[in-house]
Design a protein around this motif. Structure first.
Motif, PDB file in Angstrom:
ATOM      1  N   ARG A 168     -18.439 -16.557 -10.212  1.00  0.00           N
ATOM      2  CA  ARG A 168     -19.285 -16.518 -11.517  1.00  0.00           C
ATOM      3  C   ARG A 168     -20.548 -15.864 -11.157  1.00  0.00           C
ATOM      4  O   ARG A 168     -21.501 -16.232 -10.348  1.00  0.00           O
ATOM      5  CB  ARG A 168     -19.490 -17.761 -12.235  1.00  0.00           C
ATOM      6  CG  ARG A 168     -18.348 -18.492 -12.374  1.00  0.00           C
ATOM      7  CD  ARG A 168     -18.162 -19.661 -13.339  1.00  0.00           C
ATOM      8  NE  ARG A 168     -19.248 -20.628 -12.559  1.00  0.00           N
ATOM      9  CZ  ARG A 168     -19.653 -21.298 -13.362  1.00  0.00           C
ATOM     10  NH1 ARG A 168     -19.083 -21.716 -14.717  1.00  0.00           N
ATOM     11  NH2 ARG A 168     -20.634 -22.300 -12.950  1.00  0.00           N
ATOM     12  N   PHE A 169     -21.105 -14.683 -11.704  1.00  0.00           N
ATOM     13  CA  PHE A 169     -22.456 -14.076 -11.596  1.00  0.00           C
ATOM     14  C   PHE A 169     -23.377 -14.803 -12.707  1.00  0.00           C
ATOM     15  O   PHE A 169     -23.109 -14.562 -13.926  1.00  0.00           O
ATOM     16  CB  PHE A 169     -22.091 -12.593 -11.879  1.00  0.00           C
ATOM     17  CG  PHE A 169     -21.368 -12.071 -10.799  1.00  0.00           C
ATOM     18  CD1 PHE A 169     -21.887 -11.916  -9.324  1.00  0.00           C
ATOM     19  CD2 PHE A 169     -20.095 -11.725 -10.950  1.00  0.00           C
ATOM     20  CE1 PHE A 169     -21.203 -11.529  -8.296  1.00  0.00           C
ATOM     21  CE2 PHE A 169     -19.392 -11.033  -9.798  1.00  0.00           C
ATOM     22  CZ  PHE A 169     -19.871 -11.101  -8.564  1.00  0.00           C
ATOM     23  N   PHE A 224     -18.893 -14.333 -15.900  1.00  0.00           N
ATOM     24  CA  PHE A 224     -20.424 -13.946 -16.116  1.00  0.00           C
ATOM     25  C   PHE A 224     -20.834 -14.978 -16.963  1.00  0.00           C
ATOM     26  O   PHE A 224     -20.595 -15.171 -18.128  1.00  0.00           O
ATOM     27  CB  PHE A 224     -20.208 -12.551 -16.768  1.00  0.00           C
ATOM     28  CG  PHE A 224     -19.571 -11.439 -15.908  1.00  0.00           C
ATOM     29  CD1 PHE A 224     -20.111 -10.846 -15.302  1.00  0.00           C
ATOM     30  CD2 PHE A 224     -18.379 -11.334 -16.175  1.00  0.00           C
ATOM     31  CE1 PHE A 224     -19.653  -9.653 -14.257  1.00  0.00           C
ATOM     32  CE2 PHE A 224     -17.612 -10.479 -15.243  1.00  0.00           C
ATOM     33  CZ  PHE A 224     -18.206  -9.668 -14.316  1.00  0.00           C
ATOM     34  N   SER A 283     -22.921 -16.905  -8.070  1.00  0.00           N
ATOM     35  CA  SER A 283     -23.859 -16.014  -7.313  1.00  0.00           C
ATOM     36  C   SER A 283     -24.890 -15.425  -8.343  1.00  0.00           C
ATOM     37  O   SER A 283     -24.640 -15.184  -9.388  1.00  0.00           O
ATOM     38  CB  SER A 283     -22.904 -14.947  -6.921  1.00  0.00           C
ATOM     39  OG  SER A 283     -21.812 -15.324  -6.140  1.00  0.00           O
ATOM     40  N   ASP A 313     -24.780 -16.724  -2.727  1.00  0.00           N
ATOM     41  CA  ASP A 313     -25.423 -15.339  -3.232  1.00  0.00           C
ATOM     42  C   ASP A 313     -24.962 -14.245  -2.290  1.00  0.00           C
ATOM     43  O   ASP A 313     -24.905 -13.050  -2.890  1.00  0.00           O
ATOM     44  CB  ASP A 313     -26.766 -15.393  -3.265  1.00  0.00           C
ATOM     45  CG  ASP A 313     -27.176 -16.078  -4.327  1.00  0.00           C
ATOM     46  OD1 ASP A 313     -26.305 -16.837  -4.980  1.00  0.00           O
ATOM     47  OD2 ASP A 313     -28.571 -16.608  -4.316  1.00  0.00           O
ATOM     48  N   GLU A 366     -26.759 -14.378 -14.145  1.00  0.00           N
ATOM     49  CA  GLU A 366     -28.135 -13.454 -14.668  1.00  0.00           C
ATOM     50  C   GLU A 366     -29.308 -14.503 -14.015  1.00  0.00           C
ATOM     51  O   GLU A 366     -29.632 -15.568 -14.630  1.00  0.00           O
ATOM     52  CB  GLU A 366     -28.327 -13.262 -15.810  1.00  0.00           C
ATOM     53  CG  GLU A 366     -27.300 -11.984 -16.221  1.00  0.00           C
ATOM     54  CD  GLU A 366     -27.704 -11.513 -17.770  1.00  0.00           C
ATOM     55  OE1 GLU A 366     -27.072 -10.115 -17.967  1.00  0.00           O
ATOM     56  OE2 GLU A 366     -28.029 -12.083 -18.484  1.00  0.00           O
ATOM     57  N   PHE A 423     -21.679  -7.539  -5.210  1.00  0.00           N
ATOM     58  CA  PHE A 423     -20.802  -7.971  -6.282  1.00  0.00           C
ATOM     59  C   PHE A 423     -19.380  -7.744  -6.018  1.00  0.00           C
ATOM     60  O   PHE A 423     -18.477  -8.634  -6.400  1.00  0.00           O
ATOM     61  CB  PHE A 423     -21.427  -7.332  -7.577  1.00  0.00           C
ATOM     62  CG  PHE A 423     -21.316  -6.347  -7.767  1.00  0.00           C
ATOM     63  CD1 PHE A 423     -21.964  -5.159  -7.460  1.00  0.00           C
ATOM     64  CD2 PHE A 423     -20.027  -5.578  -8.465  1.00  0.00           C
ATOM     65  CE1 PHE A 423     -21.872  -3.650  -7.552  1.00  0.00           C
ATOM     66  CE2 PHE A 423     -19.549  -4.127  -8.683  1.00  0.00           C
ATOM     67  CZ  PHE A 423     -20.871  -3.298  -8.235  1.00  0.00           C
ATOM     68  N   LEU A 449     -27.458 -12.449  -8.187  1.00  0.00           N
ATOM     69  CA  LEU A 449     -27.752 -11.110  -7.694  1.00  0.00           C
ATOM     70  C   LEU A 449     -29.220 -10.622  -7.971  1.00  0.00           C
ATOM     71  O   LEU A 449     -29.671 -10.822  -8.975  1.00  0.00           O
ATOM     72  CB  LEU A 449     -26.924 -10.273  -8.148  1.00  0.00           C
ATOM     73  CG  LEU A 449     -25.240 -10.322  -8.012  1.00  0.00           C
ATOM     74  CD1 LEU A 449     -24.541  -9.473  -8.651  1.00  0.00           C
ATOM     75  CD2 LEU A 449     -25.069 -10.396  -6.552  1.00  0.00           C
ATOM     76  N   LEU A 508     -23.055  -4.954 -14.247  1.00  0.00           N
ATOM     77  CA  LEU A 508     -21.810  -5.517 -13.375  1.00  0.00           C
ATOM     78  C   LEU A 508     -20.565  -5.449 -13.749  1.00  0.00           C
ATOM     79  O   LEU A 508     -19.579  -5.093 -13.023  1.00  0.00           O
ATOM     80  CB  LEU A 508     -22.305  -6.856 -13.341  1.00  0.00           C
ATOM     81  CG  LEU A 508     -22.383  -7.360 -11.858  1.00  0.00           C
ATOM     82  CD1 LEU A 508     -23.167  -6.591 -10.917  1.00  0.00           C
ATOM     83  CD2 LEU A 508     -22.660  -8.810 -11.738  1.00  0.00           C
ATOM     84  N   GLU A 537     -27.721  -7.030  -4.321  1.00  0.00           N
ATOM     85  CA  GLU A 537     -26.938  -6.418  -5.618  1.00  0.00           C
ATOM     86  C   GLU A 537     -25.606  -5.691  -5.129  1.00  0.00           C
ATOM     87  O   GLU A 537     -24.905  -5.430  -6.055  1.00  0.00           O
ATOM     88  CB  GLU A 537     -27.857  -5.570  -6.322  1.00  0.00           C
ATOM     89  CG  GLU A 537     -28.328  -4.546  -5.346  1.00  0.00           C
ATOM     90  CD  GLU A 537     -29.455  -3.472  -6.264  1.00  0.00           C
ATOM     91  OE1 GLU A 537     -30.656  -3.465  -5.737  1.00  0.00           O
ATOM     92  OE2 GLU A 537     -29.382  -3.027  -7.424  1.00  0.00           O
ATOM     93  N   ASN A 569     -25.730  -8.465 -16.182  1.00  0.00           N
ATOM     94  CA  ASN A 569     -24.116  -9.050 -16.306  1.00  0.00           C
ATOM     95  C   ASN A 569     -23.190  -7.597 -16.707  1.00  0.00           C
ATOM     96  O   ASN A 569     -22.244  -7.352 -16.373  1.00  0.00           O
ATOM     97  CB  ASN A 569     -23.832 -10.271 -16.702  1.00  0.00           C
ATOM     98  CG  ASN A 569     -23.915 -11.251 -15.754  1.00  0.00           C
ATOM     99  OD1 ASN A 569     -23.926 -11.025 -14.419  1.00  0.00           O
ATOM    100  ND2 ASN A 569     -23.858 -12.515 -15.988  1.00  0.00           N
TER     101      ASN A 569
END
Ligand code: SAM
Ligand code: SF4
Length: 273
Positions: free
Chosen positions: A182-183, A240, A156, A119, A185, A167, A158, A203, A164, A200
């Protein structure tokens, strides 16, 4: 195998332990209650379930936890699952702390790909999020997994007021390393309810501002619901997983089993990463 909604289910996610060597504030903070060991499935039982699942049409297995690598014998279990007729792929989601130690054994036993949770790239923040000072080990594992040539994805999550602002730094890992970031949520599940996540959509807008050339990447990156984008000139892609703001349930292909053997449909983040 088809479920009652007509979705083809060919992917199974198996938690082999509820134990973990980290204490992420949104998942398993200090003092979390653990399941008695006698209620955790043995490897023999897990293998039997995998054999039955493969007969029913499951082709891909993801090994997870808790932290799967804290359970001794995990690489051998992967080897046994890989040998089951019909099984095409066995992958793992790990926090990466023990990955470099076990990577040679995992590769020998046929691990096909790995997701590594990361993260933050900042040592103090890592400690604040996970409760442990292990960032250097995770970074070492990421590099070793990439060098080994298997597909690597960084997961990751956030949080507002915590990481935050990282990113872009995390997305930039895809510049020179052959991996995807990959983010995910933040899901309001368990301790996640007490943490503020980032959308996302927001983002992606910020990434588009910074890199106007970013474009949708429709290549297949794995078995999950992530939507990928590629920044021109970068090696990897940015994905995402929008469990809150994106609807992907209709295309879900998976089932999951907890460490105690409960079978569950995919209803939450635990099945997406
Ligand atoms: N211990 C391993 C790891 O951290 O990769 C595997 C299990 S962990 C539950 C799998 C993933 O779930 C991690 O990437 C973690 O960040 C994510 N996760 C845990 N709690 C979450 C939450 N409330 N919302 C979104 N993702 C979460
Ligand atoms: Fe452990 Fe993974 Fe949960 Fe963090 S997210 S506490 S590493 S199981």
């Amino acid at each position: 195998m088809k479920d009652q909604y007509g979705r083809i289910i060919d992917y199974m996610r198996i938690s082999i332990t509820d134990r973990c060597n980290l204490r992420c504030r949104y998942c398993m903070p200090e003092g979390v209650e653990l399941v008695p060991m006698k209620n955790i499935l043995s490897y023999e039982e897990i293998e039997m379930v995998c054999q039955a699942a493969a007969k029913a049409g499951i082709r891909k297995f993801k090994i997870t936890g808790g932290e799967p690598l804290v359970r001794l014998g995990c690489p051998e279990l992967i080897g046994k699952i890989k040998k089951i007729p019909g099984v095409e792929q066995v992958t793992m989601t790990t926090n990466g702390v023990l990955l470099s130690k076990y990577l040679p054994e995992l590769l020998k036993n046929g691990l096909d790909a790995v997701n590594i949770s990361l993260d933050t790239l900042d040592r103090e923040r890592y400690q604040a999020i996970t409760g442990r000072d292990e960032l250097f080990r995770v970074l070492e594992s990421v590099d070793q997994a990439v060098d080994a040539g298997i597909p690597v994805k960084i997961n990751s999550v956030l949080q507002k007021g915590m990481n935050e602002d990282e990113f872009l730094a995390l997305a930039r890992l895809t510049l020179e390393k052959k991996l995807d970031v990959r983010f995910i949520e933040m899901m309001p599940i368990g301790k996640g309810r007490e943490c503020d996540g980032i959308s996302n959509d927001d983002l992606l807008r910020e990434i588009q501002k910074q890199y106007p050339g970013v474009c949708k990447d429709d290549r297949v990156h794995g078995n999950g619901p992530a939507v990928y984008y590629h920044i021109p000139g970068f090696i990897g892609s940015v994905g995402f997983i929008s469990a809150i703001h994106g609807a992907f349930c209709s295309s879900c292909n998976r089932i999951r089993m907890t460490a105690t053997g409960d079978l569950k449909p995919c209803l939450c983040y635990r099945d997406t990463v």
